[in-house]
Design an enzyme around this catalytic site. Structure first.
Site, PDB file in Angstrom:
ATOM      1  N   GLU A 364      12.667  31.719 -37.644  1.00  0.00           N
ATOM      2  CA  GLU A 364      11.658  32.079 -36.649  1.00  0.00           C
ATOM      3  C   GLU A 364      10.371  31.297 -36.845  1.00  0.00           C
ATOM      4  OE1 GLU A 364      12.669  33.304 -33.774  1.00  0.00           O
ATOM      5  OE2 GLU A 364      13.465  35.039 -34.840  1.00  0.00           O
ATOM      6  N   ASP A 367      10.799  26.168 -34.763  1.00  0.00           N
ATOM      7  CA  ASP A 367      11.098  25.087 -33.817  1.00  0.00           C
ATOM      8  C   ASP A 367       9.888  24.205 -33.560  1.00  0.00           C
ATOM      9  OD1 ASP A 367       9.845  27.101 -32.296  1.00  0.00           O
ATOM     10  OD2 ASP A 367      11.325  27.070 -30.668  1.00  0.00           O
ATOM     11  N   GLY A 456      11.511  39.545 -25.830  1.00  0.00           N
ATOM     12  CA  GLY A 456      11.740  38.538 -26.862  1.00  0.00           C
ATOM     13  C   GLY A 456      13.148  37.973 -26.822  1.00  0.00           C
ATOM     14  N   SER A 458      14.111  35.825 -24.364  1.00  0.00           N
ATOM     15  CA  SER A 458      14.015  34.569 -23.617  1.00  0.00           C
ATOM     16  C   SER A 458      14.465  34.658 -22.173  1.00  0.00           C
ATOM     17  CB  SER A 458      14.791  33.455 -24.323  1.00  0.00           C
ATOM     18  OG  SER A 458      14.042  33.012 -25.383  1.00  0.00           O
ATOM     19  N   SER A 459      14.136  35.748 -21.514  1.00  0.00           N
ATOM     20  CA  SER A 459      14.443  35.804 -20.082  1.00  0.00           C
ATOM     21  C   SER A 459      13.658  34.707 -19.364  1.00  0.00           C
ATOM     22  CB  SER A 459      14.089  37.172 -19.512  1.00  0.00           C
ATOM     23  OG  SER A 459      12.726  37.449 -19.717  1.00  0.00           O
ATOM     24  N   GLU A 492       7.788  24.256 -20.042  1.00  0.00           N
ATOM     25  CA  GLU A 492       7.503  25.698 -20.077  1.00  0.00           C
ATOM     26  C   GLU A 492       6.117  25.987 -20.660  1.00  0.00           C
ATOM     27  OE1 GLU A 492      10.802  28.287 -21.322  1.00  0.00           O
ATOM     28  OE2 GLU A 492       9.280  29.813 -21.746  1.00  0.00           O
ATOM     29  N   ASP A 503      14.534  28.084 -27.217  1.00  0.00           N
ATOM     30  CA  ASP A 503      15.072  28.971 -26.190  1.00  0.00           C
ATOM     31  C   ASP A 503      15.807  28.204 -25.093  1.00  0.00           C
ATOM     32  OD1 ASP A 503      13.649  30.646 -27.785  1.00  0.00           O
ATOM     33  OD2 ASP A 503      11.986  30.908 -26.382  1.00  0.00           O
ATOM     34  N   TYR A 555       0.498  33.903 -30.767  1.00  0.00           N
ATOM     35  CA  TYR A 555       1.556  32.908 -30.978  1.00  0.00           C
ATOM     36  C   TYR A 555       0.937  31.518 -31.101  1.00  0.00           C
ATOM     37  CZ  TYR A 555       5.741  30.071 -30.118  1.00  0.00           C
ATOM     38  OH  TYR A 555       6.760  29.154 -30.214  1.00  0.00           O
TER      39      TYR A 555
HETATM   40  C1  GLA Z   1       9.391  32.039 -28.759  1.00  0.00           C
HETATM   41  C2  GLA Z   1       9.255  30.562 -28.436  1.00  0.00           C
HETATM   42  C3  GLA Z   1      10.230  29.760 -29.261  1.00  0.00           C
HETATM   43  C4  GLA Z   1      10.119  30.077 -30.727  1.00  0.00           C
HETATM   44  C5  GLA Z   1      10.147  31.582 -30.971  1.00  0.00           C
HETATM   45  C6  GLA Z   1       9.847  31.951 -32.380  1.00  0.00           C
HETATM   46  O1  GLA Z   1      10.621  32.503 -28.367  1.00  0.00           O
HETATM   47  O2  GLA Z   1       9.518  30.341 -27.083  1.00  0.00           O
HETATM   48  O3  GLA Z   1      10.024  28.399 -29.002  1.00  0.00           O
HETATM   49  O4  GLA Z   1       8.973  29.491 -31.275  1.00  0.00           O
HETATM   50  O5  GLA Z   1       9.217  32.251 -30.136  1.00  0.00           O
HETATM   51  O6  GLA Z   1      10.835  31.476 -33.241  1.00  0.00           O
END
Ligand code: GLA
Length: 722
Positions: A364, A367, A456, A458-459, A492, A503, A555
Site C-alpha cells: 500500500e 505505486d 477504497g 477503486s470504483s 485520473e 488501480d 493522501y
Molecule cells: C489509491 C490510489 C492508488 C494507490 C492506493 C494506495 O487507491 O489510487 O494509486 O496509491 O491508494 O496503495
C-alpha cells in the site's frame, strides 16, 4: 423561455398520462391491465420511471365512466408521495366545443386529451405526455426531463422515438407516426403509417454480404391507402412528448381549425398531427430524442405475454422492485441538465464497457513511489452501456446519486466542481486526447455498477477505464493495454488525487484466479495464481474514503512526504532499500532514523518495509504458503496504522475481529482513511469470520447493509463489447 420555481430551481415537469382511449383492439380496459410480476400496470411503470427521472406531478386523463376505477386502483399511490390528479376527457369542453356534434361518441383524440388536462397543469413549467398503455423505459423519461430542463434554442417540443422494428406487434398491423429528421435532429415531418408489419424476408437488393445482412423492411399503407415500405430502423414516435405551456394555446387554435373543417364522427384530433403541422409551419421546432430500445405496448391481447416476460426479466435484473410501491418512492430532486440530447438521424451502434474494481492484497502507498504492488481485480464492476454518438459529446448518467451530465470532446474539457463524479469521465477523455487519440465520436449512455462507491475498492478508476474503453470503441481505435493503464493513471490525477497507477492497471489487466504483481517504471503486470481453498473477505469500515473528498489531502500529503524523505536522504529511488540484503537494510533504516524528522522517518519506514513485504508475499503466494502471506498482511496493517497513519479505529477493529475469528491475516486495503479491510481466510473459516464481523462489528452499528461484507474472487480485467 426557462421555467423556474422561485429561487431559480428548474420546475419539475408534470407527466400527463392519456388513459381515456377505448382499447378497441385489446378487448378490455388495457390501461389497468396487470402486466408486471406483482400485477402493476404499464401506467404504474410510467409513474415509477418518471418519478425517478425527476417528474414531480402526474395528471391522468380518463373518461368520466372510468374515473372511479382509476381512483380506486391508483389513488393509493398518493400515500407513497406521488402527486397524482385526474382530469376527465369529455366530448364537450366549455370553451372549445360546448355542444358535441350529433352522432359523436368517439373521444376527440390525443390532442384534445391534452387540452382536457390543461386545467390540472401548473401554470408554468414544462410537461410531458404519454400513453397509459405504453412502456417507454426509464431512459426515455430521463432524456425528456433533461431536454425540457435545457432545450436547444428554438426547440419548443420533443418526442421520444424508437426504431420502428422494435415497436411492431407479432399479432397484427399497427399504426405509427414515422419521423423524418432535419440534419440537426429535429422533426422535419411525421407521416402516419397504418397496418405496419415486418416483412417476412429481407429483400435481396444489391448483392453480397451487405444485402444479406440488411434488416427486413416494414410494409404498410398511408391513410390514403397507398402501400408503403419503410426501413426497419426508421424512427417511430410512440406518443411520448415533451412540451412547454405555450403549446396549449396553439393546440386550442388547431382544434378550432379542426372543428371548423367539419370532421366526421370518427375523425380524431391527433397530437402528432398538430406537432407535425407546427414543425412544418416553422412555428414550433420539435427535437427528436432517440430512446434506443425498450418500448413495449399492448395493442393486441397477445402483446401482454411478451410485455410481462420483459418486465419480469427487468425485475430480475434489478431494474425494478417486484412490488413497485413499497418502499415508497420519493421524487428525485430536480436537476438542471447541462445539455439536451437531440438525436442524430440514424440508429447508432451501441456497446457495453465493463471494468472491475480491485482489492490490494499487499503493497500500500507504494505505486506512486515506483515500487511493486500485489492487487487483484474484483468480481464487481462498473458497467457503461453506451451508444455511439455522431457528435463529439459525452452524455452520461448514473444512478440516483450520480446525476446526468454532458461535455464536448472538441472543446477544452473543463473540470466539474471538485468531487463531481463526471470528473472521472472527463479525466478519461482528457487522457486520451492528451495522448493524441482522435475522439470524433462521442458516447451517450448509462453508468451502473456493483463496485461499492467510495469504499477504497477503486470504483472511480473502474469508471475511468470503462469510459476510456467506450470512447476508444466508439472511435474504432485502440491503445495498447499497458500504455492505456499508464495514461489513465496520469489522467485520473486531473480529478484531484495524485494517485499512482495500481488501480487502473489492475482494472485493465485483471486475470481470473490470479493476483497481479504490478511493477512501475516501466509498467508491467505479472499474474500470480491464488491457491485454491482460500478466500478474501472484504469488509467495509462504513466510513467513506472518497478520493476526491476527505481522503484527497492526507493522501497527497503522504505522497509529498515520501518524496521529501527520499530527497532528504539523497536517494533517487526506493529500490536500493527494498532490494538490500538484511544487514544493509538495517543500516539504511538506522541512517534514515538519524537524519529524518520523526514523521518523515515513519513514512520512510513504511514504504521501505512494505516494499520488502510485497516481494516476500509474492514468494509466499507462489509456494502456496498462505500462513506466511497472512502474517505479512498483518505486518502491513500495523505499518500503515503506526508509521503511515492511514488507518482508522474502525479499520483496526475489523482487522482484529477477523483475526480473532480465525483469518490468516487482515489489513486495510487501498488508500485507507476509511473504506475497506480485507481478511485472508481458509475457505472453511470464511463463514465464521463473516459471522464474527456481523456480530461484533456490524450489528452494534445497525447491521451490514448492501455490499458492506462480501467474499471477493479474483477476476478478469475490463472489456468492451458491441
Ligand atoms: C489509491 C490510489 C492508488 C494507490 C492506493 C494506495 O487507491 O489510487 O494509486 O496509491 O491508494 O496503495
Amino acid at each position: 423561455m426557462k421555467s423556474a420555481e422561485p429561487g431559480g430551481r428548474p420546475e419539475r415537469p408534470t407527466l400527463v398520462i392519456l388513459a381515456a382511449g377505448r382499447s378497441t383492439r385489446f378487448g378490455r380496459a388495457k390501461q389497468l391491465e396487470p402486466v408486471g410480476p406483482d400485477g402493476a400496470s404499464l401506467l404504474e411503470y410510467a409513474v415509477y420511471d418518471a418519478l425517478r427521472a425527476g417528474f414531480g406531478r402526474f395528471v391522468l386523463v380518463v373518461r368520466e365512466s372510468q374515473r372511479h376505477e382509476f381512483e380506486a386502483r391508483l389513488g393509493p399511490l398518493r400515500t407513497t408521495g406521488v402527486a397524482l390528479s385526474f382530469a376527465c376527457q369529455r366530448l364537450a369542453h366549455a370553451d372549445l366545443v360546448p355542444l358535441p356534434p350529433p352522432g359523436r361518441v368517439r373521444p376527440w383524440g390525443t390532442g384534445f386529451a391534452v387540452l382536457a388536462a390543461a386545467a390540472a397543469l401548473p401554470h408554468r413549467g414544462p410537461f410531458a405526455v404519454c400513453n397509459a398503455d405504453d412502456f417507454y423505459g426509464r431512459a426515455a423519461y430521463e432524456s425528456l426531463a433533461r431536454s425540457l430542463a435545457a432545450p436547444p434554442p428554438g426547440v419548443r417540443a420533443f418526442t421520444v422515438t424508437y426504431p420502428l422494428a422494435d415497436t411492431l406487434s407479432a399479432f397484427g398491423g399497427v399504426s405509427r407516426g414515422l419521423c423524418e429528421a432535419t440534419p440537426d435532429g429535429t422533426l422535419l415531418r411525421m407521416t402516419e403509417g397504418l397496418d405496419l408489419r415486418l416483412e417476412r424476408e429481407a429483400p435481396r437488393t444489391g448483392s453480397g454480404a451487405e444485402s444479406a445482412a440488411a434488416r427486413p423492411a416494414v410494409a404498410g399503407r398511408t391513410p390514403a391507402g397507398t402501400p408503403i415500405r419503410v426501413d426497419a430502423d426508421s424512427q417511430a414516435c410512440m406518443g411520448l412528448w415533451g412540451f412547454f405551456p405555450e403549446i396549449l394555446p396553439l393546440l386550442a387554435e388547431r382544434f378550432r381549425a379542426f372543428l371548423a373543417a367539419s370532421p366526421g364522427v370518427d375523425d380524431e384530433f391527433y397530437l402528432s398531427e398538430v406537432v407535425s403541422h407546427l414543425a412544418a409551419a416553422g412555428r414550433a421546432r420539435c427535437g427528436l430524442l432517440r430512446a434506443g430500445q425498450g418500448w413495449m405496448g399492448l395493442t393486441f391481447p397477445g402483446d401482454r405475454a411478451g410485455a410481462s416476460a420483459s418486465l419480469r426479466q427487468l425485475t430480475e435484473a434489478g431494474a425494478y422492485p417486484a412490488d413497485l410501491w413499497t418502499p415508497p418512492v420519493r421524487p428525485e430532486p430536480a436537476r438542471r441538465a447541462p445539455a439536451p440530447s437531440v438525436s442524430p438521424p440514424r440508429a447508432p451502434p451501441r456497446g457495453t464497457a465493463i471494468a472491475p474494481g480491485r482489492i490490494n492484497l499487499i503493497g500500500e502507498h507504494l505505486d506512486y513511489n515506483g515500487l511493486s504492488v500485489l492487487p487483484m481485480a474484483l468480481d464487481r464492476h462498473v458497467r457503461l452501456d453506451f451508444e455511439v454518438l455522431r457528435q463529439p459529446t459525452v452524455e452520461l448518467e448514473g444512478d440516483a446519486d450520480h446525476g446526468p451530465f454532458a461535455f464536448r470532446l472538441d472543446r477544452p474539457i473543463e473540470p466539474a466542481p471538485q468531487g463531481h463524479w463526471s470528473n472521472y469521465v472527463r479525466a478519461a477523455a482528457r487522457g486520451l486526447l492528451d495522448h493524441g487519440v482522435e475522439l470524433k465520436r462521442g458516447i451517450g449512455g448509462k453508468v451502473a455498477g456493483t463496485v461499492p462507491v467510495a469504499e477504497g475498492l477503486s470504483s472511480s478508476s473502474a469508471l475511468v477505464v470503462a469510459t476510456a474503453l467506450a470512447l476508444l470503441h466508439a472511435n474504432e481505435t485502440h491503445v495498447e493495454v499497458l500504455e492505456l493503464a499508464a495514461l489513465l493513471a496520469r489522467a485520473e490525477r486531473y480529478a484531484g488525487l495524485q494517485g499512482g497507477g495500481m488501480d487502473q492497471a489492475a482494472s485493465l489487466c485483471g486475470a481470473k484466479g490470479h493476483a497481479l504483481r504490478i511493477d512501475f517504471r516501466p509498467l508491467r503486470v505479472t499474474p500470480v495464481p491464488v491457491p485454491e481453498g482460500w478466500r478474501w473477505v472484504v469488509a467495509s469500515s462504513l466510513a467513506r474514503a472518497e478520493k476526491t473528498g476527505a481522503a484527497r489531502e492526507p493522501y497527497n500529503e503522504r505522497r509529498a512526504q515520501c518524496a521529501e524523505a527520499l530527497k532528504r536522504l539523497g536517494r533517487a529511488s526506493w529500490l536500493e532499500a527494498v532490494e538490500a540484503d538484511e544487514a544493509e537494510f538495517v543500516s539504511i533504516l538506522a541512517g534514515a532514523r538519524r537524519s529524518l524528522p520523526r514523521t518523515l522517518w515513519r513514512r520512510f519506514r513504511h514504504v521501505a518495509t512494505e516494499g520488502r513485504r510485497v516481494i516476500e508475499a509474492e514468494a509466499a503466494l507462489r509456494r502456496e504458503d498462505m500462513a506466511a502471506f497472512g502474517r505479512l498482511m498483518n505486518a502491513s496493517h500495523a505499518s500503515l496504522r503506526d508509521d503511515f497513519g492511514v488507518s482508522t479505529e474502525t479499520l483496526d477493529e475489523i482487522v482484529e475481529v477477523a483475526r480473532d475469528a480465525g483469518a490468516a491475516g487482515a489489513r486495510l486495503t487501498g488508500a485507507g482513511f476509511g473504506g475497506c479491510a480485507i481478511a485472508l481466510c481458509r475457505e472453511s473459516r470464511a463463514k465464521g469470520v463473516m459471522a464474527a464481523l456481523r456480530e461484533r462489528f456490524y450489528e452494534p452499528r445497525g447491521g451490514a447493509g448492501g455490499g458492506a461484507l462480501f467474499v471477493a474472487a479474483a477476476s478478469d480485467g475490463a472489456t468492451v463489447t458491441s
